[in-house]
Design a protein around this motif. Sequence first.
Motif, PDB file in Angstrom:
ATOM      1  N   PRO A  39      79.100  64.485  93.784  1.00  0.00           N
ATOM      2  CA  PRO A  39      77.909  64.498  94.647  1.00  0.00           C
ATOM      3  C   PRO A  39      77.806  63.253  95.527  1.00  0.00           C
ATOM      4  O   PRO A  39      77.377  63.336  96.675  1.00  0.00           O
ATOM      5  CB  PRO A  39      76.750  64.582  93.643  1.00  0.00           C
ATOM      6  N   LEU A  40      78.217  62.094  95.006  1.00  0.00           N
ATOM      7  CA  LEU A  40      78.137  60.860  95.786  1.00  0.00           C
ATOM      8  C   LEU A  40      79.152  60.838  96.916  1.00  0.00           C
ATOM      9  O   LEU A  40      78.953  60.157  97.929  1.00  0.00           O
ATOM     10  CB  LEU A  40      78.360  59.655  94.871  1.00  0.00           C
ATOM     11  N   ALA A  41      80.250  61.581  96.752  1.00  0.00           N
ATOM     12  CA  ALA A  41      81.264  61.610  97.803  1.00  0.00           C
ATOM     13  C   ALA A  41      80.693  62.152  99.106  1.00  0.00           C
ATOM     14  O   ALA A  41      81.073  61.695 100.193  1.00  0.00           O
ATOM     15  CB  ALA A  41      82.450  62.460  97.352  1.00  0.00           C
ATOM     16  N   ALA A  42      79.771  63.096  99.002  1.00  0.00           N
ATOM     17  CA  ALA A  42      79.160  63.646 100.214  1.00  0.00           C
ATOM     18  C   ALA A  42      78.397  62.582 100.981  1.00  0.00           C
ATOM     19  O   ALA A  42      78.355  62.595 102.216  1.00  0.00           O
ATOM     20  CB  ALA A  42      78.229  64.804  99.845  1.00  0.00           C
ATOM     21  N   ILE A  43      77.800  61.627 100.261  1.00  0.00           N
ATOM     22  CA  ILE A  43      77.074  60.538 100.922  1.00  0.00           C
ATOM     23  C   ILE A  43      78.040  59.643 101.683  1.00  0.00           C
ATOM     24  O   ILE A  43      77.792  59.234 102.821  1.00  0.00           O
ATOM     25  CB  ILE A  43      76.276  59.729  99.884  1.00  0.00           C
ATOM     26  N   GLY A  72      87.808  60.041 122.579  1.00  0.00           N
ATOM     27  CA  GLY A  72      86.369  60.259 122.525  1.00  0.00           C
ATOM     28  C   GLY A  72      86.010  61.640 122.066  1.00  0.00           C
ATOM     29  O   GLY A  72      85.060  62.251 122.537  1.00  0.00           O
ATOM     30  N   GLY A  73      86.810  62.187 121.104  1.00  0.00           N
ATOM     31  CA  GLY A  73      86.653  63.558 120.638  1.00  0.00           C
ATOM     32  C   GLY A  73      85.428  63.752 119.792  1.00  0.00           C
ATOM     33  O   GLY A  73      84.687  62.825 119.494  1.00  0.00           O
ATOM     34  N   VAL A  74      85.253  64.984 119.373  1.00  0.00           N
ATOM     35  CA  VAL A  74      84.054  65.350 118.618  1.00  0.00           C
ATOM     36  C   VAL A  74      84.229  65.106 117.142  1.00  0.00           C
ATOM     37  O   VAL A  74      83.282  65.228 116.384  1.00  0.00           O
ATOM     38  CB  VAL A  74      83.722  66.843 118.840  1.00  0.00           C
ATOM     39  N   SER A  75      85.428  64.757 116.695  1.00  0.00           N
ATOM     40  CA  SER A  75      85.663  64.729 115.263  1.00  0.00           C
ATOM     41  C   SER A  75      84.984  63.592 114.557  1.00  0.00           C
ATOM     42  O   SER A  75      84.962  63.528 113.353  1.00  0.00           O
ATOM     43  CB  SER A  75      87.167  64.667 114.986  1.00  0.00           C
ATOM     44  N   GLY A  76      84.381  62.656 115.304  1.00  0.00           N
ATOM     45  CA  GLY A  76      83.689  61.574 114.643  1.00  0.00           C
ATOM     46  C   GLY A  76      82.296  61.938 114.209  1.00  0.00           C
ATOM     47  O   GLY A  76      81.577  61.133 113.650  1.00  0.00           O
ATOM     48  N   GLU A  77      81.867  63.159 114.475  1.00  0.00           N
ATOM     49  CA  GLU A  77      80.526  63.550 114.088  1.00  0.00           C
ATOM     50  C   GLU A  77      80.379  63.528 112.573  1.00  0.00           C
ATOM     51  O   GLU A  77      81.312  63.729 111.826  1.00  0.00           O
ATOM     52  CB  GLU A  77      80.210  64.947 114.633  1.00  0.00           C
ATOM     53  N   ARG A  78      79.182  63.248 112.125  1.00  0.00           N
ATOM     54  CA  ARG A  78      78.935  63.045 110.706  1.00  0.00           C
ATOM     55  C   ARG A  78      78.982  64.352 109.946  1.00  0.00           C
ATOM     56  O   ARG A  78      78.596  65.402 110.451  1.00  0.00           O
ATOM     57  CB  ARG A  78      77.580  62.381 110.480  1.00  0.00           C
ATOM     58  N   PHE A  79      79.408  64.237 108.721  1.00  0.00           N
ATOM     59  CA  PHE A  79      79.416  65.402 107.833  1.00  0.00           C
ATOM     60  C   PHE A  79      77.995  65.722 107.432  1.00  0.00           C
ATOM     61  O   PHE A  79      77.252  64.867 106.982  1.00  0.00           O
ATOM     62  CB  PHE A  79      80.263  65.079 106.598  1.00  0.00           C
ATOM     63  N   SER A  80      77.607  66.978 107.632  1.00  0.00           N
ATOM     64  CA  SER A  80      76.228  67.364 107.372  1.00  0.00           C
ATOM     65  C   SER A  80      75.971  67.753 105.938  1.00  0.00           C
ATOM     66  O   SER A  80      74.835  67.923 105.538  1.00  0.00           O
ATOM     67  CB  SER A  80      75.862  68.557 108.279  1.00  0.00           C
ATOM     68  N   GLY A  81      77.025  67.914 105.147  1.00  0.00           N
ATOM     69  CA  GLY A  81      76.850  68.366 103.779  1.00  0.00           C
ATOM     70  C   GLY A  81      76.688  69.854 103.663  1.00  0.00           C
ATOM     71  O   GLY A  81      76.368  70.366 102.601  1.00  0.00           O
ATOM     72  N   ALA A  82      76.895  70.566 104.729  1.00  0.00           N
ATOM     73  CA  ALA A  82      76.728  72.011 104.697  1.00  0.00           C
ATOM     74  C   ALA A  82      77.844  72.673 103.929  1.00  0.00           C
ATOM     75  O   ALA A  82      78.952  72.185 103.874  1.00  0.00           O
ATOM     76  CB  ALA A  82      76.679  72.570 106.117  1.00  0.00           C
ATOM     77  N   PRO A  96      83.215  72.028  99.224  1.00  0.00           N
ATOM     78  CA  PRO A  96      82.503  70.764  99.266  1.00  0.00           C
ATOM     79  C   PRO A  96      81.100  70.931  98.713  1.00  0.00           C
ATOM     80  O   PRO A  96      80.496  71.999  98.830  1.00  0.00           O
ATOM     81  CB  PRO A  96      82.481  70.406 100.753  1.00  0.00           C
ATOM     82  N   VAL A  97      80.572  69.882  98.115  1.00  0.00           N
ATOM     83  CA  VAL A  97      79.281  69.993  97.452  1.00  0.00           C
ATOM     84  C   VAL A  97      78.356  68.869  97.879  1.00  0.00           C
ATOM     85  O   VAL A  97      78.773  67.809  98.283  1.00  0.00           O
ATOM     86  CB  VAL A  97      79.426  69.926  95.912  1.00  0.00           C
ATOM     87  N   VAL A  98      77.060  69.131  97.800  1.00  0.00           N
ATOM     88  CA  VAL A  98      76.034  68.110  97.915  1.00  0.00           C
ATOM     89  C   VAL A  98      74.971  68.430  96.887  1.00  0.00           C
ATOM     90  O   VAL A  98      74.905  69.527  96.354  1.00  0.00           O
ATOM     91  CB  VAL A  98      75.394  68.068  99.316  1.00  0.00           C
ATOM     92  N   VAL A  99      74.125  67.467  96.610  1.00  0.00           N
ATOM     93  CA  VAL A  99      73.064  67.672  95.627  1.00  0.00           C
ATOM     94  C   VAL A  99      71.910  68.413  96.272  1.00  0.00           C
ATOM     95  O   VAL A  99      71.426  68.031  97.340  1.00  0.00           O
ATOM     96  CB  VAL A  99      72.582  66.310  95.076  1.00  0.00           C
TER      97      VAL A  99
END
Length: 424
Positions: free
Chosen positions: A69-73, A197-207, A227-230
């Motif tokens: 769960p912490l990995a998602a953070i 300057g690609g889009v891949s730097g966008e943050r992981f949403s946890g979805a 992938p998991v989130v709490v």
Amino acid sequence: MTRAGDPAVRRAFPWLVVAGILVAALSFRGHIVAPTPVLRDIAADLGIPSAQAGLLTTAPVLMFALLTPLAAIVIRRAGAELALLLSLVGVLVGTVIRTLPGFGPLLIGMVVIGSAVTVGNVVTPVIIRRDVPGERVGVVTAAYTATLNVGSLLTTLLTAPVAEVVGWSLALFGWASLTIGGIVLWGFCLARERRAGGVSGERFSGAAPAPADAEGWDPASLTGPTPVVVQRRGRSWLRRPVVWLLVGAFALQAFLYYGFSTWLPTMTADLLGVGATSAGALASLFQGVGIAGALLIPVLTRYTPRLVPAAVICASWVVLALGMSVAPESLWVWVSIGAMGHAGGFVVIFSTLVAVARNDAEATGMSALVQGGGYALGATAAPLLGGVHDLTGGWTATLGITLAVALGYAVLLMGAVMSAARSR
């Protein structure tokens, strides 16, 4: 790097990204099983019992349970690409630490490796499903899972013969070359993306991954953990029996996989009276044939009723444990059959999970529970089986435990699949 959901670039295939993922995958399981062919040498040199030596594979698996769960953070803060690079750097740091003298640094190094691999386990499916065109996700994910087994195959096969020449400590350190290759390639990919300057730097949403009818992705193509989130609300799914059947099935599969991965080389040497190099070669079948299983089971899942691949996987585990108990001279046959179970079990368990989840929140919450509980039990396998061996002076009781676990696994997995079929 392309955004898989953008119609303008839908047909573009991110070859460099996929190459970076596959090279990284060589380190995600290989470093964890690398000590297993030389566990007896490690125990003898450090003067520790088998149960304590088994902690070397327990520690990374325990990190999977505690830190998923912490990995998602971490991924959300760093971004997916940087998180994968940090994961590889962490594996390299852990590999260096475990070369230091004594059992303490060896165990700490394995903890660091397990922590780093936890991030890689979670972020890799995110990158695949975001950047790979939907119709190719199943193929790339299967290739990723197969490459995990390639890493395990290499370390299981070659650690013992290299250790005979340079010693087990340097033999384990030598696998840093795989990780360095992954760092270089993935670092190049990240640098190229930032320059563009690609889009891949966008943050992981946890979805969670997209549902079965979105972007061409089918849960039958799933070949690894999601992938998991709490999740902090909407926990009615905890009252569904299928959820707990999946938790139990994954837990027993993790127990079997990490128990056999840890002690199979030593079992082989004792049961067949062969040296460490030959034992490692035979034990490597457990990882090598798993490559075929990672590719075959998704095909069965797609073209046969869900009970068929589940039954094949259950039978493979039972045959492995029973065959080694009654006819160890044919160990290579039983190990080859059992390899189908550990590779294909992930497919059935997590495709079933995605199929029964009623929305993304349920999918991520269920995945967190299944993985957390499963890896926690899986972490007990190596020291428990090693301790039973020390107490009894042989492998008969140990194999009896694995047979009982395999039978319990069959009941739980078949129950989960049938329950899922009824719920649809």
